[in-house]
Scaffold this active site. Structure first.
Site, PDB file in Angstrom:
ATOM      1  N   SER A 318       0.818  -1.210   0.000  1.00 56.93           N
ATOM      2  CA  SER A 318       0.000   0.000   0.000  1.00 56.93           C
ATOM      3  C   SER A 318       0.856   1.265   0.000  1.00 56.93           C
ATOM      4  O   SER A 318       1.521   1.560  -0.976  1.00 56.93           O
ATOM      5  CB  SER A 318      -0.948  -0.040   1.202  1.00 56.93           C
ATOM      6  OG  SER A 318      -1.957   0.936   1.098  1.00 56.93           O
ATOM      7  N   ASP A 329      10.037   5.655 -10.311  1.00 52.34           N
ATOM      8  CA  ASP A 329       9.628   6.273 -11.574  1.00 52.34           C
ATOM      9  C   ASP A 329      10.358   7.581 -11.843  1.00 52.34           C
ATOM     10  O   ASP A 329      10.666   7.906 -12.991  1.00 52.34           O
ATOM     11  CB  ASP A 329       8.114   6.515 -11.573  1.00 52.34           C
ATOM     12  CG  ASP A 329       7.326   5.257 -11.921  1.00 52.34           C
ATOM     13  OD1 ASP A 329       7.942   4.187 -12.022  1.00 52.34           O
ATOM     14  OD2 ASP A 329       6.096   5.349 -12.075  1.00 52.34           O
ATOM     15  N   LYS A 343      -0.731  -4.343  -2.994  1.00 57.47           N
ATOM     16  CA  LYS A 343      -1.996  -3.799  -2.501  1.00 57.47           C
ATOM     17  C   LYS A 343      -2.129  -2.371  -3.013  1.00 57.47           C
ATOM     18  O   LYS A 343      -1.690  -1.415  -2.394  1.00 57.47           O
ATOM     19  CB  LYS A 343      -2.033  -3.863  -0.975  1.00 57.47           C
ATOM     20  CG  LYS A 343      -3.418  -3.788  -0.360  1.00 57.47           C
ATOM     21  CD  LYS A 343      -3.822  -2.357  -0.173  1.00 57.47           C
ATOM     22  CE  LYS A 343      -5.162  -2.257   0.532  1.00 57.47           C
ATOM     23  NZ  LYS A 343      -5.600  -0.858   0.697  1.00 57.47           N
TER      24      LYS A 343
END
Length: 476
Positions: A318, A329, A343
């Site tokens: 999460s 990224d 998740k």
């Protein structure tokens, strides 16, 4: 008797229809562009009413209407996905307490799978962690109460309790022929969200165990302390998110913002309602709660540029996956470890009145480059060659009724296969060794015995070669 059931059924159908209509109109009032209301499923409502009536008239014991309706609500939500649920007064209160970082219990992050409770991760420095409870353990009995058939919330209630009270937990563990019995004593679970230290001059270590209300502030203080303690230039910073089950979204944004350029995209969400479509950036409006001063303001400028490694594993879920994905990224940090939990769904707490609420999955998380986290997780730049046991860890894609990643071209099986494809073959000798060590207390992250931390330090110092990017890499 049949007339009574019929009358009861008609009344119940009318009541349910009224509730559904009111909910529909309530939702419509909040939206500008609304689809036409779908017709109510009268046949299904009639069947529901008939079942309700039969239970009232024929069940072996008398059952209160309130219990039947509450259980129906529970079933409706539990049947959607592993993370949606109904929160009664006690559950709602427990949820609020849990985000503040202190409660009475054992220190286990759990989920429900096939009617039994599965351990996602034991929390560091808690009774469960010290006793040697492992990720993937199946909790089948609490004291003399069988867990099979319980709701997850009911099982959690039994595990939590007053400090210094005992509880016996019976666990089934893969590779063990007999159930394991743990006699634990409940304790005040004070989760220290942020831990930090200087590994050696020039190299800092920060571990986040869970994302709570004060995580951003605690991180800022840790960064200031580490940079003040370091006498020379900072050569490397390790952010450890292993076994971090997640927590509050604004905490994840705050942690990301500490290391990323201002206004960099941290995460975005996609859902059906306008409120479920969000883009969260690295600036105060997305991580501060209320008019508080920006605790990230004035951090040492080097924190945005110092070489950085983020450690993850199958217990990273999460909010920790959001941070790892954002740093990866934006090429701010090398991510090292094993495939994360996956998740990547948003649960919104929707109060219903009378201090009850529902926890409803309303959206999916996506990394800045558009990669879905749901049922996939974050793939490290450098895989941990030492942790073959992590291949067998429970992940989101292993849970029944898990959401797919949300990509139109993908199927449920494709999501599971994506995660499985990242797992390395397990060396049989290593697997045998792991089996012999199953009951040992887990190695403390950040300690001298932490092999992945050693690997990260070797990478900083050039002993380990940088990862080679595959030419056919994609964002799928």
């Amino acid at each position: 008797m049949s007339n009574i059931i019929k009358k009861t059924g008609l009344i119940l159908i009318g009541a349910i229809a009224g509730i559904m209509l009111s909910l529909n109109f309530s939702a419509i009032a909040k939206k500008d562009n609304i689809e036409a209301i779908h017709p109510l499923p009268i046949e299904e409502l009639r069947t529901f009413a008939q079942v309700f009536g039969r239970i009232k008239s024929d069940y072996v014991e008398s059952v209160e209407d309130k219990k039947l309706i509450t259980e129906a609500i529970n079933g409706m939500l539990v049947g959607l996905d592993p993370h949606s649920s109904y929160l009664d007064k006690d559950d709602y209160k427990e949820l609020q307490i849990g985000t503040q970082g202190e409660f009475g219990g054992l220190g286990i992050q759990v989920t429900m799978e096939d009617g039994v409770v599965k351990v996602i991760s034991p929390i560091e420095d808690t009774p469960a962690f010290r006793a040697g409870i492992k990720t993937g353990d199946l909790i089948v009995k609490l004291d003399d109460t069988i867990v099979k058939g319980m709701t997850l919330n009911d099982a959690i209630k039994l595990m939590r309790g007053k400090p210094n009270t005992p509880i016996k937990i019976t666990i089934v563990r893969e590779g063990e022929t007999e159930p394991l019995v743990f006699n634990l004593v409940r304790d005040i679970i004070k989760i220290q969200s942020v831990k930090s230290k200087m590994i050696e001059p020039g190299y800092a270590y920060i571990r986040i165990t869970q994302f709570q209300e004060q995580t951003g502030e605690n991180l800022a203080q840790a960064i200031r302390t580490l940079f003040a303690e370091n006498t020379g230039s900072m050569k490397g910073l390790i952010l450890d998110l292993r076994n971090d089950p997640g927590g509050l979204l604004n905490g994840a944004v705050a942690v990301s913002a500490a290391f990323l350029p201002e206004n960099a995209l941290v995460v975005y969400t996609e859902g059906r309602s306008p409120d479920a479509k969000m883009k969260l950036h690295a600036n105060p409006e997305y991580y501060l709660r209320g008019p508080d001063a920006d605790y990230l303001k004035g951090l040492p400028s080097e924190v945005k540029t110092v070489p950085m490694i983020t450690l993850v594993n199958g217990g990273s879920a999460s909010a920790s996956e959001i941070v790892a994905g954002a740093l990866q990224d934006h090429k701010r940090s090398v991510v090292m470890g094993s495939q994360t939990f996956g998740k990547g769904s948003v649960q919104t707490i929707l109060p219903l009145g009378n201090n009850t609420a529902i926890k409803l999955t309303t959206a999916r998380y996506y990394t800045p480059n558009g990669q879905s986290i749901q049922a996939k997780g974050i793939t490290p730049d450098i895989l941990d060659e030492a942790d073959s046991g992590d291949d067998q860890r429970l992940r989101e894609a292993d849970l029944n009724r898990h959401l797919t990643s949300g990509k139109k071209a993908e199927t449920k099986n494709a999501d599971s296969d994506t995660v499985k494809a990242t797992k390395k073959p397990v060396n049989k000798k290593k697997a045998s060794k792991n089996k012999d060590e199953k009951n040992k207390t887990p190695i403390e992250f950040g300690s001298a015995e932490d092999l992945l931390l050693t690997q990260a330090m070797n990478y900083f110092k050039g002993i380990t070669a940088p990862p080679e990017k595959k030419s056919d890499e994609s964002d799928s």
